[in-house]
Scaffold this active site. Structure first.
Site, PDB file in Angstrom:
ATOM      1  N   GLY A  53     -14.465  14.071  20.907  1.00 34.61           N
ATOM      2  CA  GLY A  53     -15.654  13.370  21.385  1.00 34.61           C
ATOM      3  C   GLY A  53     -16.344  12.609  20.263  1.00 34.61           C
ATOM      4  N   THR A  54     -16.380  13.200  19.090  1.00 36.92           N
ATOM      5  CA  THR A  54     -17.039  12.571  17.948  1.00 36.92           C
ATOM      6  C   THR A  54     -16.370  11.240  17.606  1.00 36.92           C
ATOM      7  OG1 THR A  54     -17.635  14.753  17.101  1.00 36.92           O
ATOM      8  CG2 THR A  54     -17.726  12.924  15.528  1.00 36.92           C
ATOM      9  N   ASN A  97     -26.285  18.731  25.716  1.00 37.55           N
ATOM     10  CA  ASN A  97     -25.467  19.921  25.464  1.00 37.55           C
ATOM     11  C   ASN A  97     -26.284  21.202  25.355  1.00 37.55           C
ATOM     12  OD1 ASN A  97     -25.981  18.081  23.162  1.00 37.55           O
ATOM     13  ND2 ASN A  97     -25.430  19.860  21.942  1.00 37.55           N
ATOM     14  N   GLN A 101     -20.532  16.425  27.827  1.00 37.08           N
ATOM     15  CA  GLN A 101     -20.908  17.609  28.617  1.00 37.08           C
ATOM     16  C   GLN A 101     -20.914  17.344  30.115  1.00 37.08           C
ATOM     17  OE1 GLN A 101     -21.150  20.602  27.511  1.00 37.08           O
ATOM     18  NE2 GLN A 101     -21.276  20.259  25.308  1.00 37.08           N
ATOM     19  N   GLY A 122     -11.634  16.839  25.389  1.00 33.29           N
ATOM     20  CA  GLY A 122     -10.809  17.784  26.142  1.00 33.29           C
ATOM     21  C   GLY A 122     -11.289  19.221  26.109  1.00 33.29           C
ATOM     22  N   HIS A 123     -11.780  19.668  24.940  1.00 30.60           N
ATOM     23  CA  HIS A 123     -12.040  21.107  24.818  1.00 30.60           C
ATOM     24  C   HIS A 123     -13.266  21.584  25.577  1.00 30.60           C
ATOM     25  CE1 HIS A 123     -15.191  21.403  21.510  1.00 30.60           C
ATOM     26  NE2 HIS A 123     -14.829  20.142  21.361  1.00 30.60           N
ATOM     27  N   THR A 154       0.181   8.071  15.925  1.00 30.59           N
ATOM     28  CA  THR A 154       1.108   8.638  16.914  1.00 30.59           C
ATOM     29  C   THR A 154       0.366   9.565  17.864  1.00 30.59           C
ATOM     30  OG1 THR A 154       2.895   8.467  15.326  1.00 30.59           O
ATOM     31  CG2 THR A 154       3.251   9.971  17.175  1.00 30.59           C
ATOM     32  N   CYS A 169     -29.668  28.779  11.332  1.00 29.40           N
ATOM     33  CA  CYS A 169     -30.124  29.316  10.057  1.00 29.40           C
ATOM     34  C   CYS A 169     -29.594  28.437   8.937  1.00 29.40           C
ATOM     35  CB  CYS A 169     -29.623  30.742   9.891  1.00 29.40           C
ATOM     36  SG  CYS A 169     -30.325  31.538   8.466  1.00 29.40           S
TER      37      CYS A 169
HETATM   38  N1  PLP Z   1     -21.275  15.086  22.280  1.00 26.33           N
HETATM   39  C1  PLP Z   1     -21.748  16.182  22.882  1.00 26.33           C
HETATM   40  C2  PLP Z   1     -22.851  16.065  23.886  1.00 26.33           C
HETATM   41  C3  PLP Z   1     -21.208  17.441  22.577  1.00 26.33           C
HETATM   42  O1  PLP Z   1     -21.696  18.529  23.171  1.00 26.33           O
HETATM   43  C4  PLP Z   1     -20.171  17.513  21.622  1.00 26.33           C
HETATM   44  C5  PLP Z   1     -19.623  18.810  21.215  1.00 26.33           C
HETATM   45  O2  PLP Z   1     -20.281  19.830  21.236  1.00 26.33           O
HETATM   46  C6  PLP Z   1     -19.705  16.320  21.038  1.00 26.33           C
HETATM   47  C7  PLP Z   1     -20.287  15.125  21.388  1.00 26.33           C
HETATM   48  C8  PLP Z   1     -18.603  16.322  20.037  1.00 26.33           C
HETATM   49  O3  PLP Z   1     -17.353  16.551  20.662  1.00 26.33           O
HETATM   50  P1  PLP Z   1     -16.120  17.016  19.777  1.00 26.33           P
HETATM   51  O4  PLP Z   1     -16.352  18.438  19.420  1.00 26.33           O
HETATM   52  O5  PLP Z   1     -14.920  16.870  20.679  1.00 26.33           O
HETATM   53  O6  PLP Z   1     -16.048  16.115  18.619  1.00 26.33           O
END
Ligand code: PLP
Length: 398
Positions: A71-72, A150, A178, A199-200, A236, A324
């Site tokens: 996602g990042t 999230n 999310q 995906g995760h 790839t 923390c």
């Molecule tokens: N955006 C949101 C709202 C998320 O909750 C997360 C992961 O917690 C991400 C982006 C980042 O996704 P990834 O862990 O696949 O990079």
């Protein structure tokens, strides 16, 4: 002791059907999908099939789907592309409650000369749409607003926001990490230009993400290299994970109904029972417009970390809304943006469910948590001095 996993917004278990779909791509089907031979060609067909399943889950065309690593990466790619295609513009609009995948990138971009508007949210984590509309300017290159938060699960009106941006010719990206798989999404019914997910978070493995790019949207790739993904993302392909993600999206399309009925029922039961049995507890975020699997509850006058540690003794997994860092407990930027008071923000816990949770698990947590909170409050100096109900409690325990 069985693990009770209520931390599905952090990551999810890989569904058994997903794992089964992936396994051949680690053994007999190891070909490179770009190869000319038919051994690689059959893997290429798998990728195409997965792309169709991914597209179908969000009402997109397969060519609008780009596979990334997470996602990042998708968030970074979308925003950087929007800036690259509009080099004469230097304004970005986002919100104060974005995930670091967007927030930290935007902070970094301010150091490179971009002006970033971080829209505030109200006490319930909602956006002020009037303020949003007034922030759009001729200099705005891109708007990036998350579909669902999230930490709280609060859903932003991204389709309406995209419409407003669209009317002014401004590109709109949404971080839907999310949201995808938890609520219905139909990209044919909105004006969102780019959408990211991972995906995760929906029972596929870690290390695979998606960037949706609407047909006709100007795009410049972030990862330069090979011709993969039609030159839009070099490297790839992660064939096993792509195959798994395709399966996970197929399952999610079937399960989205369950998410909104059975999972929501379990979430509501957990939330209602905890609020009933634990004084000075409160839900953070708009309860009417939220993901069906998420609840963020503050238990006043104690630390979220303490709650997590004691829950861990019963193998109950959740997350807290404070981190923390260097010895000082700092409430999350999301709760701070919502103006959640200090004594509430520190004691916040996020429970996030999935289709794999059972009612027995929820009943177990409903049973175990009240004594955990009571025990921590016994030790809390704030509870003894500040709680409006502590007098009642003291009497009851004498
Ligand atoms: N955006 C949101 C709202 C998320 O909750 C997360 C992961 O917690 C991400 C982006 C980042 O996704 P990834 O862990 O696949 O990079």
């Amino acid at each position: 002791m069985k693990t009770i996993y209520l931390d599905n917004n952090a990551t999810t278990q890989v569904a058994p059907e997903v794992l089964e779909t992936m396994l051949p791509y680690f053994s007999e089907l190891y070909g490179n999908p770009s190869s000319m031979h038919s051994f690689g060609g059959q893997v290429s067909k798998t990728i195409q099939h997965a792309r169709e399943n991914v597209a179908s889950l969000i009402g997109a065309d397969p060519e609008e789907i780009i596979f990334t690593s997470c996602g990042t990466e998708s968030d970074n790619t979308a925003i950087m592309s929007a800036l690259s295609v509009a080099p004469d513009k230097s304004h970005i609009i986002t919100s104060r409650v974005e995930h670091p995948a967007v927030k930290v990138l935007c902070e970094h971009l301010t150091q490179r000369g971009y002006r970033v508007t971080e829209l505030p949210v109200d006490r319930d984590g909602r956006l002020d749409m009037e303020l949003f509309e007034n922030s759009l300017s001729r200099d705005t290159a891109v708007v990036s607003l998350m579909w669902a938060n999230n930490e709280t699960g609060v859903i932003f009106p991204v389709e309406r926001a995209a419409q407003l941006a669209h009317e002014r010719g401004i590109l709109f990206h949404t971080d839907a990490v999310q949201a995808v798989g938890k609520i219905p999404i139909n990209m044919r019914a909105n004006n969102i230009d780019m959408l990211s997910f991972s995906g995760h978070k929906l029972h596929a493995p870690k290390g695979i993400g998606v960037l949706y790019i609407r047909k006709g949207t100007r795009f410049l790739p972030f990862m330069l290299g090979g011709h993969q993904e039609k030159g839009r993302r070099g490297g790839t392909e992660n064939t096993a994970s792509i195959a798994g993600l395709g399966k996970a999206c197929q399952l999610a399309a079937r399960n989205v109904e369950t998410e909104n009925t059975r999972v929501k029922y379990l979430r509501d039961k957990l939330e209602d029972e905890l609020l009933k049995s634990i004084p000075n507890s409160k839900v953070n975020g708009d309860r009417t417009n939220r993901l069906p699997n998420t609840t963020n509850i503050s238990f006043e006058f104690i630390e979220g970390e303490g709650i997590l540690l004691l829950m861990d003794q019963f193998n109950i997994c959740a997350s807290s809304g404070s981190a923390c860092t260097s010895g000082s407990l700092q409430p999350s930027h999301v709760l701070r943006a919502m103006g959640v008071p200090f004594t509430m923000a520190h004691g916040s816990v996020r429970f996030s469910l999935s289709v794999f949770n059972t009612e027995d698990e929820i009943d177990f947590v409903i049973n175990k948590l009240p004594p955990i909170i009571a025990r921590l409050r016994e030790m809390s100096p704030y509870w003894k001095t500040e709680s409006p109900v502590c007098g009642i409690r003291d009497t009851a325990t004498q």
